[in-house]
Design a protein around this motif. Structure first.
Motif, PDB file in Angstrom:
ATOM      1  N   ARG A 116       0.853  -1.187   0.000  1.00 53.88           N
ATOM      2  CA  ARG A 116       0.000   0.000   0.000  1.00 53.88           C
ATOM      3  C   ARG A 116       0.886   1.233   0.000  1.00 53.88           C
ATOM      4  O   ARG A 116       2.077   1.160   0.304  1.00 53.88           O
ATOM      5  CB  ARG A 116      -0.925  -0.020   1.203  1.00 53.88           C
ATOM      6  N   ALA A 135      -5.484   6.427  -3.008  1.00 54.54           N
ATOM      7  CA  ALA A 135      -5.132   5.400  -2.029  1.00 54.54           C
ATOM      8  C   ALA A 135      -5.756   4.084  -2.480  1.00 54.54           C
ATOM      9  O   ALA A 135      -6.970   3.940  -2.461  1.00 54.54           O
ATOM     10  CB  ALA A 135      -5.653   5.794  -0.647  1.00 54.54           C
ATOM     11  N   HIS A 137      -6.502   0.408  -1.801  1.00 55.41           N
ATOM     12  CA  HIS A 137      -6.583  -0.608  -0.747  1.00 55.41           C
ATOM     13  C   HIS A 137      -6.517  -1.960  -1.448  1.00 55.41           C
ATOM     14  O   HIS A 137      -7.523  -2.518  -1.860  1.00 55.41           O
ATOM     15  CB  HIS A 137      -7.880  -0.464   0.043  1.00 55.41           C
ATOM     16  N   PRO A 142      -5.981  -2.164   3.889  1.00 56.92           N
ATOM     17  CA  PRO A 142      -6.251  -0.728   3.782  1.00 56.92           C
ATOM     18  C   PRO A 142      -4.988   0.100   3.951  1.00 56.92           C
ATOM     19  O   PRO A 142      -4.074  -0.274   4.694  1.00 56.92           O
ATOM     20  CB  PRO A 142      -7.228  -0.465   4.929  1.00 56.92           C
ATOM     21  N   CYS A 143      -4.943   1.209   3.235  1.00 54.76           N
ATOM     22  CA  CYS A 143      -3.846   2.156   3.406  1.00 54.76           C
ATOM     23  C   CYS A 143      -3.950   2.791   4.793  1.00 54.76           C
ATOM     24  O   CYS A 143      -4.997   2.746   5.434  1.00 54.76           O
ATOM     25  CB  CYS A 143      -3.937   3.255   2.352  1.00 54.76           C
ATOM     26  N   MET A 145      -4.960   5.360   6.419  1.00 54.00           N
ATOM     27  CA  MET A 145      -5.800   6.508   6.109  1.00 54.00           C
ATOM     28  C   MET A 145      -5.600   7.663   7.078  1.00 54.00           C
ATOM     29  O   MET A 145      -5.749   8.826   6.686  1.00 54.00           O
ATOM     30  CB  MET A 145      -7.262   6.093   6.036  1.00 54.00           C
ATOM     31  N   GLU A 161     -10.215   7.080  -2.764  1.00 53.12           N
ATOM     32  CA  GLU A 161      -9.958   5.728  -2.274  1.00 53.12           C
ATOM     33  C   GLU A 161     -10.400   4.706  -3.320  1.00 53.12           C
ATOM     34  O   GLU A 161     -11.560   4.674  -3.705  1.00 53.12           O
ATOM     35  CB  GLU A 161     -10.699   5.476  -0.969  1.00 53.12           C
ATOM     36  N   CYS A 163     -11.212   1.135  -3.755  1.00 53.26           N
ATOM     37  CA  CYS A 163     -11.568  -0.049  -2.966  1.00 53.26           C
ATOM     38  C   CYS A 163     -12.015  -1.210  -3.845  1.00 53.26           C
ATOM     39  O   CYS A 163     -12.693  -2.125  -3.370  1.00 53.26           O
ATOM     40  CB  CYS A 163     -12.681   0.302  -1.985  1.00 53.26           C
ATOM     41  N   TRP A 171     -10.883   0.459   8.152  1.00 50.74           N
ATOM     42  CA  TRP A 171      -9.706   1.062   8.766  1.00 50.74           C
ATOM     43  C   TRP A 171     -10.105   1.482  10.170  1.00 50.74           C
ATOM     44  O   TRP A 171     -10.922   2.375  10.344  1.00 50.74           O
ATOM     45  CB  TRP A 171      -9.228   2.267   7.951  1.00 50.74           C
TER      46      TRP A 171
END
Length: 173
Positions: A116, A135, A137, A142-143, A145, A161, A163, A171
């Protein structure tokens, strides 16, 4: 192998819903051969249910994750030459969505253990032309956040994001 699961998971309900759409001869929210209303109703229902599931205020369905990223990049109002930070390790759509919105992808290395975005490298890549951070994921990881949102806030950036490969990932709850 006991580790391999059948995918996608589906049952009789999913088969019936799919068959209803196939029988309608309608493939989007716009009428085609006949105006049965089946896809519109199902699309609206899906949008409402999924938007509620992820806790968003608004949601629209699109054909795929690539289209979703393009819509998101266009929605933020990029101008030619704007930069969008994106992971160096990701699906090609993480870069092509930037081009579709007349922006330039800026590739940032990922953390080796979870693949990530590395927040330190994100911050180092920010310039006066940076407009957003994507970002991704990846595979349910997950990054960070908290750190990415802090960086974005301090630099007045938008966070998109991705996803597509992490539906339902959370997160910190």
């Amino acid at each position: 192998s006991p580790w391999v699961q059948k995918w996608p998971l589906y049952g009789e309900t999913e088969k019936k819903n799919l068959q209803d759409v196939l029988d309608s001869d309608m493939w989007s929210q716009y009428p085609s051969k006949k105006d049965s209303g089946v896809p519109q109703d199902k699309i609206t229902h899906f949008e409402n249910q999924f938007t509620e599931y992820i806790g968003a205020r608004h949601g629209i369905s699109v054909a795929n994750g690539t289209s979703a990223l393009e819509v998101a990049c266009r929605a933020i109002g990029t101008n030619p030459g704007d930069e969008i930070i994106t992971p160096a390790y990701s699906f090609i759509a993480s870069a092509t969505c930037c081009y579709a919105a007349n922006a330039v992808p800026v590739f940032v290395e990922v953390e080796p253990e979870a693949l990530r975005l590395d927040p330190d490298k994100v911050e180092a890549a920010i310039t006066g032309r940076t407009r957003a951070i994507i970002a991704v994921h990846l595979d349910g990881y997950p990054c960070d956040m908290d750190r990415l949102m802090d960086i974005a806030a301090r630099h007045n950036l938008i966070v998109i994001e991705d996803c597509a490969r992490a539906h339902g990932t959370e997160w910190k709850g």
